[in-house]
Design a protein around this motif. Structure first.
Motif, PDB file in Angstrom:
ATOM      1  N   ILE A 184       0.868  -1.183   0.000  1.00 11.95           N
ATOM      2  CA  ILE A 184       0.000   0.000   0.000  1.00 11.95           C
ATOM      3  C   ILE A 184       0.896   1.222   0.000  1.00 11.95           C
ATOM      4  N   ILE A 185       0.599   2.192  -0.863  1.00  6.04           N
ATOM      5  CA  ILE A 185       1.279   3.487  -0.804  1.00  6.04           C
ATOM      6  C   ILE A 185       0.239   4.522  -0.410  1.00  6.04           C
ATOM      7  N   VAL A 186       0.587   5.369   0.569  1.00  4.48           N
ATOM      8  CA  VAL A 186      -0.353   6.315   1.160  1.00  4.48           C
ATOM      9  C   VAL A 186       0.062   7.735   0.807  1.00  4.48           C
ATOM     10  N   PHE A 187      -0.871   8.493   0.247  1.00  2.60           N
ATOM     11  CA  PHE A 187      -0.667   9.909  -0.033  1.00  2.60           C
ATOM     12  C   PHE A 187      -1.611  10.734   0.835  1.00  2.60           C
ATOM     13  N   ASP A 188      -1.208  11.980   1.107  1.00  2.00           N
ATOM     14  CA  ASP A 188      -2.063  12.891   1.862  1.00  2.00           C
ATOM     15  C   ASP A 188      -2.750  13.847   0.900  1.00  2.00           C
ATOM     16  N   LEU A 189      -4.012  14.148   1.168  1.00  2.00           N
ATOM     17  CA  LEU A 189      -4.810  14.985   0.267  1.00  2.00           C
ATOM     18  C   LEU A 189      -4.165  16.340   0.027  1.00  2.00           C
ATOM     19  N   SER A 190      -3.495  16.884   1.027  1.00  2.00           N
ATOM     20  CA  SER A 190      -2.889  18.209   0.886  1.00  2.00           C
ATOM     21  C   SER A 190      -1.507  18.155   0.255  1.00  2.00           C
ATOM     22  N   LEU A 191      -0.939  16.944   0.099  1.00  2.00           N
ATOM     23  CA  LEU A 191       0.405  16.802  -0.452  1.00  2.00           C
ATOM     24  C   LEU A 191       0.441  15.662  -1.457  1.00  2.00           C
ATOM     25  N   VAL A 192      -0.340  15.804  -2.528  1.00  2.00           N
ATOM     26  CA  VAL A 192      -0.377  14.783  -3.571  1.00  2.00           C
ATOM     27  C   VAL A 192      -0.513  15.466  -4.928  1.00  2.00           C
ATOM     28  N   ASP A 193       0.156  14.917  -5.916  1.00  2.00           N
ATOM     29  CA  ASP A 193       0.080  15.476  -7.263  1.00  2.00           C
ATOM     30  C   ASP A 193      -1.333  15.319  -7.824  1.00  2.00           C
ATOM     31  N   SER A 194      -1.777  16.313  -8.581  1.00  2.00           N
ATOM     32  CA  SER A 194      -3.152  16.308  -9.105  1.00  2.00           C
ATOM     33  C   SER A 194      -3.409  15.117 -10.024  1.00  2.00           C
ATOM     34  N   SER A 195      -2.377  14.645 -10.735  1.00  2.00           N
ATOM     35  CA  SER A 195      -2.570  13.502 -11.630  1.00  2.00           C
ATOM     36  C   SER A 195      -2.914  12.236 -10.844  1.00  2.00           C
ATOM     37  N   ILE A 196      -2.286  12.060  -9.677  1.00  2.00           N
ATOM     38  CA  ILE A 196      -2.610  10.910  -8.826  1.00  2.00           C
ATOM     39  C   ILE A 196      -3.989  11.076  -8.224  1.00  2.00           C
ATOM     40  N   LEU A 197      -4.303  12.290  -7.788  1.00  2.00           N
ATOM     41  CA  LEU A 197      -5.619  12.552  -7.194  1.00  2.00           C
ATOM     42  C   LEU A 197      -6.726  12.259  -8.192  1.00  2.00           C
ATOM     43  N   ASN A 198      -6.538  12.665  -9.441  1.00  3.34           N
ATOM     44  CA  ASN A 198      -7.560  12.425 -10.474  1.00  3.34           C
ATOM     45  C   ASN A 198      -7.694  10.944 -10.807  1.00  3.34           C
ATOM     46  N   ALA A 199      -6.576  10.229 -10.806  1.00  2.00           N
ATOM     47  CA  ALA A 199      -6.607   8.810 -11.181  1.00  2.00           C
ATOM     48  C   ALA A 199      -7.095   7.923 -10.035  1.00  2.00           C
ATOM     49  N   ILE A 200      -6.759   8.292  -8.807  1.00  3.31           N
ATOM     50  CA  ILE A 200      -7.063   7.434  -7.658  1.00  3.31           C
ATOM     51  C   ILE A 200      -8.341   7.854  -6.958  1.00  3.31           C
ATOM     52  N   GLN A 201      -8.483   9.147  -6.717  1.00  2.00           N
ATOM     53  CA  GLN A 201      -9.605   9.746  -5.990  1.00  2.00           C
ATOM     54  C   GLN A 201      -9.599   9.322  -4.526  1.00  2.00           C
ATOM     55  N   ASP A 202      -9.858   8.073  -4.220  1.00  2.00           N
ATOM     56  CA  ASP A 202      -9.871   7.605  -2.828  1.00  2.00           C
ATOM     57  C   ASP A 202      -8.951   6.398  -2.642  1.00  2.00           C
TER      58      ASP A 202
END
Length: 333
Positions: A180-198
């Motif tokens: 598992i790789i964990v990202f924080d909502l305030s410190l994540v690239d927008s491309s990952i946020l768009n692809a992963i969402q949750d």
């Protein structure tokens, strides 16, 4: 900013400053003022209150708020990664206790693993206390990390960390059966946020989860953990159709022979076809590289996480191509 003498009648403030020596009160007042302004600027008050509403009574919320706002300063510093690992490990311990699961959580971010001098894999969870069944967790509070889908991976460019590479590396380094790789909502690239969402599962690679540490929201990590746990506990050996794999392998070999023939023709006019030869060499190296892993896959029925990491990175291909590229340039000159 100059603050003249003034009075505030507040029991919580009185109790806080009453415990501080007279000589230290000015320094603590300056810190409190700075932290308070920072929180107002960042509009984080509501998120801090949400983290304390179920833990402390109303009369202590202000003291807890001061503590949490001070913690926000650390998240802006160089130690935010260590804090993230500790917070996530603490959440997992509590979550496992609530679920009455006997898994063991261990912080490993400062200890080298199976790979030489490699510390990737910040947390290792031992399922049912069993050392053989592990989930490797990597915490990345870094906006510079991209997803790194293998379809867009160019092994001839400079190596850089991606979600894919870190997942594979963490599992290979910590001998994890899932990652598992964990990202924080305030410190994540927008491309990952768009692809992963949750939460997202990348087949044969691992899980990606996005949390919101500032709101104390770790539910996506809990979802990813339970899914990864089921994967580890229920994974079975897969029987492979060797005849079908032989067909695939023979086609790759045929393609390699065809490319070799093309190379011989191109050398007749090398000055005009240097770029073509360069691309053909890349293709040949990649097909030969893939063929080797196909053979290993055929023989063993699967590939280890370390094999997948090496296959994904393709560093061997890049190093071999440098030598061939130099030869091509010498012929062209």
């Amino acid at each position: 900013v100059h603050v003249s003498s003034f009075e505030i009648e507040n029991r919580i403030l009185f109790e806080f400053f009453n415990k501080i020596g007279i000589g230290d009160r000015d320094e603590q007042f300056h810190k409190a003022l700075y932290i308070g302004v920072l929180a107002l600027m960042e509009d984080r008050l509501s998120s801090f209150f949400s983290r304390t509403s179920n833990e402390l009574g109303t009369e202590l919320e202000s003291l807890k708020l001061i503590f949490d706002m001070k913690k926000e300063l650390f998240y802006r510093s160089s130690v935010k990664g260590v804090l993230a690992e500790e917070d996530i490990a603490e959440f997992l311990v509590g979550f496992l206790e609530e679920q009455r699961l006997p898994d063991r959580v261990e912080l490993t971010g400062d200890v080298a693993g199976r790979l030489h001098r490699n510390k990737t894999g910040d947390i290792v969870c031992y399922l049912n206390g069993d050392g053989g069944r592990r989930i490797a967790i990597e915490c990345k509070f870094d906006k510079g990390i991209r997803l790194g889908d293998i379809q867009s991976k160019d092994v001839f460019t400079r190596k850089s960390d991606t979600a894919w590479s870190q997942l594979l590396e963490a599992q290979a380094n910590r001998d994890g059966r899932a990652g598992i790789i964990v990202f924080d909502l305030s410190l994540v690239d927008s491309s990952i946020l768009n692809a992963i969402q949750d939460v997202r599962f990348v087949s044969a690679v691992g899980f990606v989860a996005i949390i919101d540490s500032q709101k104390g929201d770790y539910k996506n990590l809990a979802i990813a953990y339970m899914l990864a746990r089921d994967v580890v506990l229920n994974t079975k050996e897969v029987s492979l159709d060797v005849d079908v794999l032989n067909v695939l392998l023979n086609r790759i070999i045929k393609d390699l022979v065809d490319v070799t023939s093309i190379k011989a023709l191109v050398y007749a006019n090398i000055n005009n076809c240097k770029k073509i030869i360069s691309q053909i060499e890349k293709s040949m190296l990649l097909m030969e590289f893939s063929q080797r892993y196909f053979v290993k896959f055929l023989a063993e029925g699967t590939l280890s996480k370390r094999d997948l990491l090496e296959f994904y990175a393709g560093e061997e291909v890049r190093d071999r191509f440098r030598l061939i590229e130099r030869e091509i340039n010498e012929l062209a000159s």
